[in-house]
Structures are given as C-alpha cells and as structure tokens.
Motif scaffolding. Structure first.
Motif, PDB file in Angstrom:
ATOM      1  N   LYS A 282      -1.133   7.878   5.682  1.00 21.48           N
ATOM      2  CA  LYS A 282      -1.530   6.858   4.717  1.00 21.48           C
ATOM      3  C   LYS A 282      -1.510   5.481   5.388  1.00 21.48           C
TER       4      LYS A 282
ATOM      5  N   ASP B  33      -7.964  -0.468  15.637  1.00 22.67           N
ATOM      6  CA  ASP B  33      -8.200   0.821  16.272  1.00 22.67           C
ATOM      7  C   ASP B  33      -7.045   1.084  17.227  1.00 22.67           C
TER       8      ASP B  33
ATOM      9  N   GLY C 229      -8.772  -2.978   9.982  1.00 26.83           N
ATOM     10  CA  GLY C 229      -9.814  -2.759  10.963  1.00 26.83           C
ATOM     11  C   GLY C 229      -9.292  -2.623  12.372  1.00 26.83           C
TER      12      GLY C 229
ATOM     13  N   ARG D 210     -11.904  11.678  12.520  1.00 22.56           N
ATOM     14  CA  ARG D 210     -11.042  10.885  11.658  1.00 22.56           C
ATOM     15  C   ARG D 210     -11.266  11.362  10.236  1.00 22.56           C
TER      16      ARG D 210
ATOM     17  N   GLU E 148      -1.799   4.892   8.542  1.00 23.80           N
ATOM     18  CA  GLU E 148      -2.886   4.847   9.515  1.00 23.80           C
ATOM     19  C   GLU E 148      -4.191   4.481   8.812  1.00 23.80           C
ATOM     20  N   LYS E 149      -4.355   5.049   7.612  1.00 18.03           N
ATOM     21  CA  LYS E 149      -5.565   4.752   6.829  1.00 18.03           C
ATOM     22  C   LYS E 149      -5.615   3.264   6.484  1.00 18.03           C
ATOM     23  N   VAL E 150      -4.472   2.701   6.063  1.00 17.94           N
ATOM     24  CA  VAL E 150      -4.429   1.274   5.736  1.00 17.94           C
ATOM     25  C   VAL E 150      -4.763   0.441   6.963  1.00 17.94           C
TER      26      VAL E 150
ATOM     27  N   GLU F  24      -6.966  10.770   0.452  1.00 19.96           N
ATOM     28  CA  GLU F  24      -7.777  10.286  -0.657  1.00 19.96           C
ATOM     29  C   GLU F  24      -7.597  11.162  -1.893  1.00 19.96           C
TER      30      GLU F  24
ATOM     31  N   VAL G  67      -6.426   1.243   9.591  1.00 17.82           N
ATOM     32  CA  VAL G  67      -7.817   1.374  10.013  1.00 17.82           C
ATOM     33  C   VAL G  67      -8.751   0.710   9.017  1.00 17.82           C
ATOM     34  N   GLU G  68      -8.527   0.962   7.716  1.00 17.64           N
ATOM     35  CA  GLU G  68      -9.525   0.538   6.733  1.00 17.64           C
ATOM     36  C   GLU G  68      -9.335  -0.899   6.285  1.00 17.64           C
ATOM     37  N   ILE G  69      -8.093  -1.349   6.123  1.00 17.54           N
ATOM     38  CA  ILE G  69      -7.888  -2.716   5.643  1.00 17.54           C
ATOM     39  C   ILE G  69      -7.832  -3.702   6.810  1.00 17.54           C
TER      40      ILE G  69
ATOM     41  N   GLU H  86       0.835  -1.212   0.000  1.00 17.58           N
ATOM     42  CA  GLU H  86       0.000   0.000   0.000  1.00 17.58           C
ATOM     43  C   GLU H  86       0.864   1.254   0.000  1.00 17.58           C
TER      44      GLU H  86
END
Lengths: 134, 314
Positions: free
Chosen positions: B286, B298, B296, B170, B288-290, B176, B292-294, A85
């Motif tokens: 970025k 916290d 899951g 958040r 952190e986004k991965v 994005e 959190v989003e991929i 990523e």
C-alpha cells in the motif's frame, strides 16, 4: 474533546500566540505542543497521541518555502501524507489528522481552522479506535 | 551446463575473500544462507526453495564478498548501497534471473517434506524427487504469493547474470480491491489480524532495511534508573509500550511500515519470518502504491525517497 496540536516554533506557534493577543477565540480543546519544526513531528507521536486518547491531531507549520530550516515542512508533508494514507488503509478515521499551514501573521486563520476542525471532530464523536481502554 | 554449475563458475572467477550463497540444509529440501570461504564453493546449491535474502548478512562481513542474489535481493543490495551501508566495489554479485520462489508453508501441505530429496522447476510444474518416485505440482499452487506481484525478477545490479532476463510488472490490483471495502470492514480485518501478532519482532529482525542499531521498540530506550535525572529520562522517549494487544500492535506495524516508505524492496522476508502468518506485505505494498502514485517516485531513482524535496498536493 481533546485536540493535540503540534505547532512549529517559528510560524504556527507565533500564529497561535497572535490569535491570543488579538483576543480571537478558538476552542479550548486545542492543546498546543511547541516543537522546533513541523519536520520533527514523528508519526509515532501522532499515533501515541491517539493511543493516549486524543480525538484529533493537527500538525501546523510554516507555508511551503517559508520554513525557518529551509525544508522542514516538506518532510512534514511527506510524513503526514504517508501516515494519512496508511491510516485510511487500515480503516482508521483519517479525518482526525490534519495538516495546516499557518504563518506568524495568520492568527485569524489559525483560530478559524481550529474552530472548523473542532466541529468536524464533534461530528465524528469520541475517538475509540486506538484509545487505551482497560 | 546447469544453473548451479554456472553459479559455481561465476563465483570461482570472482577472487573474493568470502562467498555468501545458498547451501542445502541437511534432512530438509530447502537451502539456507551460509558464509563460505572460496575453497568451499562446491558446497553451494540453488533451487526454487532458496528463499532468504542475503543483503542483511552482507553488512556484517568485511572485505570483498561474492554473493548470489535473486532479483529482490539485488534490489535490497542496491538500496543499501544507496544508503551507504554497503560498498559496490566490495561486492561481486552473481545475479540470478528469478522465476519465483516456493512458499515453504504451502509446500508442506502438499507433501511430507522429510521425504523430498530434490526440488526443481520444469516448465509450469514443480518437480519433487521423492524417496520413492516423483511428484509434480503446478508451480502456481505453491509459489510465494509475493512473487506474483514481483516487479524486478531480473537483478537490477550484477556482475554476472545467469538465466534470461525477465519482465517485471507493477500490479496493485489486490490493494485496490481491498480499498473498495468499507471503513469498518477494513478496520475489523486489520484488528483481527494484529490481534494475533505476538510482537516477536521477527519481521524487524529479518528485514534487510531494518538495520538501525537501536530500534524504537527496544527496551534499551527505556534504561531509567533511580539515579536518572529528569533530563536523562526526557531523552528516553517512550514511543510505544511493550504490551501485546491489538491496538499497540497496530501502532507497531504502522510505524514499522512507515520507516520503509519508498525503500521496501519487496523481498517478502517479513511475511516469511512471521510465525503468525500476518499479511504484512499488504501494508508495504500500500505504501509503495502511495509512493508511486501520489509522489511519483520510482524505486530505481538514485536519490533516496525522503531526500527528494518536492511538495505534493496543496
């Protein structure tokens, strides 16, 4: 083309060996580095491989749940996803990095996957983004 | 009773051996961190220019310590407790509900800093008390960019809380937006940024989570003499050269950030310390986004990110 493959000692290396023993042909561009577990593959090695001129890097390990060290491949998957990523984010061609689960009995799968990966790398051409150029 | 008095009172009630707090720097309007003994408590100060993160300092002090912590500082302290680097019972945390801090570089463009005596936040304005008179600047124009995306303005761990609790958010909209650019644009952007990096390793030195005694880029990894045996040489793997060029810098920054996956607390010290003003927080955000989003995950979970053994994807 240079494809560096990190193969785990217990499954994938044996799988690659089986491919050889069964006289299956896979591309000679694949250079295998045997590691004790896919979980020990440091993202730094992968980036260093690209820096040294590898066109593709494959991490291979046991299927989830089959790891000789119980959870090594879970770590491998985490590191792989994060690195992939991040590479995508900075604009590196992240298709050049691949994770493959191959058990000791899957010599055929190993050979086939390597074939298709070689074709993909050939389409992308030489890796120029991180390669050392004087 | 104003904020500083409240902090002093809380610190006095702590019966700690040492105090880590912000002290006004001489001839400059900002605060720096200092280790004080309990009878020096009157020296302390606090303002929107109290920027730095005390968590790294705490690891070097033995005994009971009282510390003044903003939201992100308390995140760092909690992360270090999670990783076994600090002991909760040795800490007395005075948490401050943070409204955001000022970017020192942005402020320097507005006003000659040597003329500023005092800085305070009043509503939506930053009030600068100059030698001759007063100047008001909209806070949004000088606020640290990192604070705009702050997820934890209220301390997550504290003994005394000062100020009203504030809601975090958040927001990954800037990430994005960047992801929508084409691959060439992204690569050219980052190469042009990393080209400027001088590899001073200030981002590493200042980060509260970079506490390894020997870093992957330290030259002690390469202590090879003519007497070294091949086995010894093999045990000093050379991961990354010391050369400063755009590509090695890219690798350095990717690795540095990867070590913070699921750990980065978002204090923004790396960006603040960077002499070349690189957008380092973007890479951290970025990841952190991965995470959190991929994955899951916290950051508030008790279990560290890498210890969570779940497999994602196929």
């Amino acid at each position: 083309m240079k494809i560096v493959t990190f193969a785990c000692n217990w499954c994938s290396y044996a799988g690659a060996d089986l491919a050889g023993v069964s006289r299956l042909k896979y591309p000679e561009d694949v250079r295998i580095v045997r590691v004790m577990c896919s979980g020990m593959v440091n993202p730094a090695w992968i980036l260093r491989a690209f820096r040294q001129g590898a066109d593709g890097v494959v991490i291979t390990g046991c299927h989830p749940g089959d790891c000789h060290y119980m959870v090594g491949n879970y770590y491998a998957k985490k590191r792989y996803l994060l690195l992939k990523e991040l590479m995508k984010f900075v604009g590196f061609e992240d298709e050049r990095l691949k994770l493959l689960w191959a058990s000791a009995s899957e010599g055929k799968k190993f050979a086939e996957e390597m074939d298709s990966f070689k074709k993909l790398i050939e389409q992308l051409g030489e890796q120029k983004q991180l390669r050392w150029t004087p | 009773m104003n904020e500083i008095e409240k902090i002093k009172d809380a610190l006095k009630s702590s019966n700690a051996e040492k105090i880590v707090a912000f002290v006004r720097k001489e001839s400059e309007p900002r605060e720096v961190l200092k280790v004080l003994s309990p009878n020096e408590v009157d020296k302390i100060s606090f303002s929107p220019l109290s920027l730095n993160n005390p968590a790294k300092l705490l690891m070097q002090i033995n005994g009971k310590v009282a510390v003044v912590a903003k939201g992100c500082d308390s995140m760092a302290i909690r992360q270090l407790i999670k990783e076994g680097k600090l002991k909760r019972e040795n800490l007395f945390i005075v948490g401050i509900s943070c409204k955001g801090v000022v970017d020192y570089r942005k402020l320097a463009k507005f006003v000659n800093l040597s003329e500023v005596n005092d800085v305070e936040l009043n509503g939506n304005d930053l009030v600068l008390k100059l030698k001759n008179g007063e100047k008001r600047i909209p806070f949004l124009e000088v606020v640290d960019e990192n604070c705009l995306y702050c997820g934890h303005p209220t301390p997550v761990i504290y003994d005394v809380l000062i100020g009203e609790p504030r809601e975090g958010k958040r927001d990954f909209s800037d990430i994005e937006q960047f992801e929508r650019l084409s691959r060439e644009e992204r690569w050219n952007y980052w190469i042009s940024q990393f080209e400027r990096c001088i590899r001073c390793h200030a981002c590493r030195s200042v980060c509260p989570l970079c506490y390894c005694e020997e870093c992957m880029v330290d030259p002690s990894n390469l202590a090879v003499s003519p007497m070294s045996t091949p086995e010894e040489k093999a045990s000093y793997p050379r991961i990354l050269g010391k050369t400063v060029n755009a590509r090695d810098n890219t690798i350095y920054h990717l690795l540095r950030v990867l070590h913070h996956a699921g750990r980065c607390v978002g204090c923004g010290e790396c960006e603040r310390a960077c002499p070349m003003e690189l957008p380092l927080r973007m890479l951290e955000r970025k990841l952190e986004k991965v995470v959190v989003e991929i994955f899951g995950y916290d950051l508030n979970e008790d279990i560290p990110f890498f210890s969570k053994l779940d497999i994602v994807g196929d």
